[in-house]
Design an enzyme around this catalytic site. Sequence first.
Site, PDB file in Angstrom:
ATOM      1  N   LYS A   1       0.816  -1.226   0.000  1.00 55.59           N
ATOM      2  CA  LYS A   1       0.000   0.000   0.000  1.00 55.59           C
ATOM      3  C   LYS A   1       0.850   1.277   0.000  1.00 55.59           C
ATOM      4  CE  LYS A   1      -3.991  -2.073   2.255  1.00 55.59           C
ATOM      5  NZ  LYS A   1      -4.957  -2.037   3.344  1.00 55.59           N
TER       6      LYS A   1
ATOM      7  N   ARG B   1       3.703  -0.621  20.380  1.00 54.48           N
ATOM      8  CA  ARG B   1       4.827  -1.346  20.992  1.00 54.48           C
ATOM      9  C   ARG B   1       6.144  -0.681  20.585  1.00 54.48           C
ATOM     10  NH1 ARG B   1       5.338  -7.383  18.751  1.00 54.48           N
ATOM     11  NH2 ARG B   1       5.555  -6.200  16.838  1.00 54.48           N
TER      12      ARG B   1
ATOM     13  N   LYS C   1       7.520   4.292  15.703  1.00 52.90           N
ATOM     14  CA  LYS C   1       6.530   4.264  14.612  1.00 52.90           C
ATOM     15  C   LYS C   1       5.317   5.124  14.964  1.00 52.90           C
ATOM     16  CE  LYS C   1       5.877   0.177  12.535  1.00 52.90           C
ATOM     17  NZ  LYS C   1       5.796  -1.314  12.543  1.00 52.90           N
TER      18      LYS C   1
ATOM     19  N   TYR D   1     -12.068  -8.554  11.405  1.00 47.67           N
ATOM     20  CA  TYR D   1     -13.451  -9.030  11.176  1.00 47.67           C
ATOM     21  C   TYR D   1     -13.562 -10.546  11.295  1.00 47.67           C
ATOM     22  CZ  TYR D   1     -11.406  -9.472   6.535  1.00 47.67           C
ATOM     23  OH  TYR D   1     -10.564  -9.765   5.492  1.00 47.67           O
TER      24      TYR D   1
HETATM   25  P1  NAP Z   1       1.070  -3.662  10.015  1.00 42.83           P
HETATM   26  O1  NAP Z   1       1.460  -2.521   9.149  1.00 42.83           O
HETATM   27  O2  NAP Z   1       1.903  -4.889  10.022  1.00 42.83           O
HETATM   28  O3  NAP Z   1       0.950  -3.095  11.530  1.00 42.83           O
HETATM   29  C1  NAP Z   1       0.656  -3.932  12.607  1.00 42.83           C
HETATM   30  C2  NAP Z   1       0.717  -3.156  13.923  1.00 42.83           C
HETATM   31  O4  NAP Z   1       0.388  -4.075  14.958  1.00 42.83           O
HETATM   32  C3  NAP Z   1       2.094  -2.592  14.243  1.00 42.83           C
HETATM   33  O5  NAP Z   1       1.944  -1.338  14.855  1.00 42.83           O
HETATM   34  C4  NAP Z   1       2.665  -3.607  15.254  1.00 42.83           C
HETATM   35  O6  NAP Z   1       3.514  -3.044  16.230  1.00 42.83           O
HETATM   36  C5  NAP Z   1       1.411  -4.057  15.956  1.00 42.83           C
HETATM   37  N1  NAP Z   1       1.626  -5.408  16.497  1.00 42.83           N
HETATM   38  C6  NAP Z   1       1.780  -6.551  15.784  1.00 42.83           C
HETATM   39  N2  NAP Z   1       2.009  -7.589  16.624  1.00 42.83           N
HETATM   40  C7  NAP Z   1       2.030  -7.068  17.872  1.00 42.83           C
HETATM   41  C8  NAP Z   1       2.232  -7.640  19.176  1.00 42.83           C
HETATM   42  N3  NAP Z   1       2.466  -8.951  19.338  1.00 42.83           N
HETATM   43  N4  NAP Z   1       2.168  -6.819  20.250  1.00 42.83           N
HETATM   44  C9  NAP Z   1       1.937  -5.494  20.097  1.00 42.83           C
HETATM   45  N5  NAP Z   1       1.752  -4.900  18.887  1.00 42.83           N
HETATM   46  C10 NAP Z   1       1.793  -5.678  17.790  1.00 42.83           C
HETATM   47  O7  NAP Z   1      -0.421  -4.168   9.656  1.00 42.83           O
HETATM   48  P2  NAP Z   1      -1.610  -3.342   8.985  1.00 42.83           P
HETATM   49  O8  NAP Z   1      -1.496  -3.387   7.513  1.00 42.83           O
HETATM   50  O9  NAP Z   1      -1.716  -2.021   9.658  1.00 42.83           O
HETATM   51  O10 NAP Z   1      -2.877  -4.272   9.368  1.00 42.83           O
HETATM   52  C11 NAP Z   1      -3.271  -4.391  10.696  1.00 42.83           C
HETATM   53  C12 NAP Z   1      -4.596  -5.143  10.810  1.00 42.83           C
HETATM   54  O11 NAP Z   1      -5.626  -4.421  10.164  1.00 42.83           O
HETATM   55  C13 NAP Z   1      -4.599  -6.536  10.180  1.00 42.83           C
HETATM   56  O12 NAP Z   1      -5.228  -7.401  11.098  1.00 42.83           O
HETATM   57  C14 NAP Z   1      -5.453  -6.351   8.936  1.00 42.83           C
HETATM   58  O13 NAP Z   1      -6.120  -7.542   8.557  1.00 42.83           O
HETATM   59  C15 NAP Z   1      -6.444  -5.319   9.424  1.00 42.83           C
HETATM   60  N6  NAP Z   1      -7.121  -4.541   8.351  1.00 42.83           N
HETATM   61  C16 NAP Z   1      -8.483  -4.592   8.278  1.00 42.83           C
HETATM   62  C17 NAP Z   1      -9.136  -3.878   7.291  1.00 42.83           C
HETATM   63  C18 NAP Z   1     -10.644  -3.942   7.179  1.00 42.83           C
HETATM   64  O14 NAP Z   1     -11.181  -3.546   6.130  1.00 42.83           O
HETATM   65  N7  NAP Z   1     -11.347  -4.341   8.209  1.00 42.83           N
HETATM   66  C19 NAP Z   1      -8.411  -3.089   6.376  1.00 42.83           C
HETATM   67  C20 NAP Z   1      -7.016  -3.038   6.490  1.00 42.83           C
HETATM   68  C21 NAP Z   1      -6.372  -3.790   7.496  1.00 42.83           C
HETATM   69  P3  NAP Z   1       5.073  -2.703  15.941  1.00 42.83           P
HETATM   70  O15 NAP Z   1       5.041  -1.408  15.193  1.00 42.83           O
HETATM   71  O16 NAP Z   1       5.671  -2.612  17.268  1.00 42.83           O
HETATM   72  O17 NAP Z   1       5.595  -3.838  15.110  1.00 42.83           O
END
Ligand code: NAP
Length: 292
Positions: free
Chosen positions: A75, A161, A165, A235
């Site tokens: 993205k 965490r 960021k 979801y």
């Molecule tokens: P991302 O860029 O990988 O970011 C994930 C975030 O979660 C980071 O800030 C990470 O922290 C944190 N995280 C991951 N594991 C963790 C842990 N064990 N403890 C604490 N923090 C943790 O992912 P993303 O693209 O933003 O997507 C995130 C979620 O949104 C996914 O589940 C995705 O499926 C969902 N989503 C849903 C929709 C929808 O339409 N409903 C649309 C888009 C995304 P760090 O920075 O410390 O690594």
Amino acid sequence: MDIESMVTGKTRVIGIIGNPIEHSISPQLHNTLSRQLGLNIIYVPFKVEGSDLGCAVKGLKCLNVLGFNVTIPYKESIISYLDEITEEAELMGSVNTVKNIEGKLFGFNTDARGFVQSFTKEAKATFKDKTVAIIGAGGTARALAVKIALEESRKIYIINRTLQKAEEIASRINDKIGNVALAVNLDSKESTLALSEADILVNTTPLGMYPDTERTPLNKDFRFSKNQIVFDVIYNPRKTLFLARAEECGCTIVNGFGMLISQGIQAYEIWTDTKIPSTLSEQVQDLLLKYI
Ligand code: NAP
């Protein structure tokens, strides 16, 4: 209708690029929309390796697709391959929808718009003058935080965490939109204070997502207060442990399914220059429930 009668020489193609891509239900969403609207469009997934992003985009353009969605992990990196992006997508640094107009690629972000639309409809509230705590500071958090700031919220805590960021997102908002964002370390006393102060809490981490449904981003001792609105972008499952705990405390809860449908419908409207009636959106939302 059978695939051989559906796909003809006149069929237009919309794709989704990402990696992994197998879990996506966007093909079911968009193909349902095309069927319901009687449009000769097919939506297909393309798994693209990182080193191939440039040639995949060039290929899609040369094959004259109507457009495509972009998902994890492209993205942000997609932006450098596009001719133009909206001001909002520029602020978010994230594009999930691309439209091909006569060989020029235009980028949009419908994730954040879908989030706001779903939140407004399901929680029956807005972000104006509210204090919002966003948990996570990944790509989704950045897009939602920018959008929430544009919706004139009073204060936005970005709780993560990795503090750095969260700081990057907070500075982006404070520099470009208004001085409303603060970065907080997830594992700190400040985070409990920020979460307690917030009117609206939004989980953007994948913690609690299937199959790891026993996980939650917050400490189990955290008590929500009953007037808080709690949103989880996840979801699957429909009610994460995070949402279940909030519901036990009497909060209004919203999951990410409506956001998923809404971002998809807005993308479809961009590609086809149509307005999808709300009755069709609701029908599609019901039909899609069987895929999660
Ligand atoms: P991302 O860029 O990988 O970011 C994930 C975030 O979660 C980071 O800030 C990470 O922290 C944190 N995280 C991951 N594991 C963790 C842990 N064990 N403890 C604490 N923090 C943790 O992912 P993303 O693209 O933003 O997507 C995130 C979620 O949104 C996914 O589940 C995705 O499926 C969902 N989503 C849903 C929709 C929808 O339409 N409903 C649309 C888009 C995304 P760090 O920075 O410390 O690594």
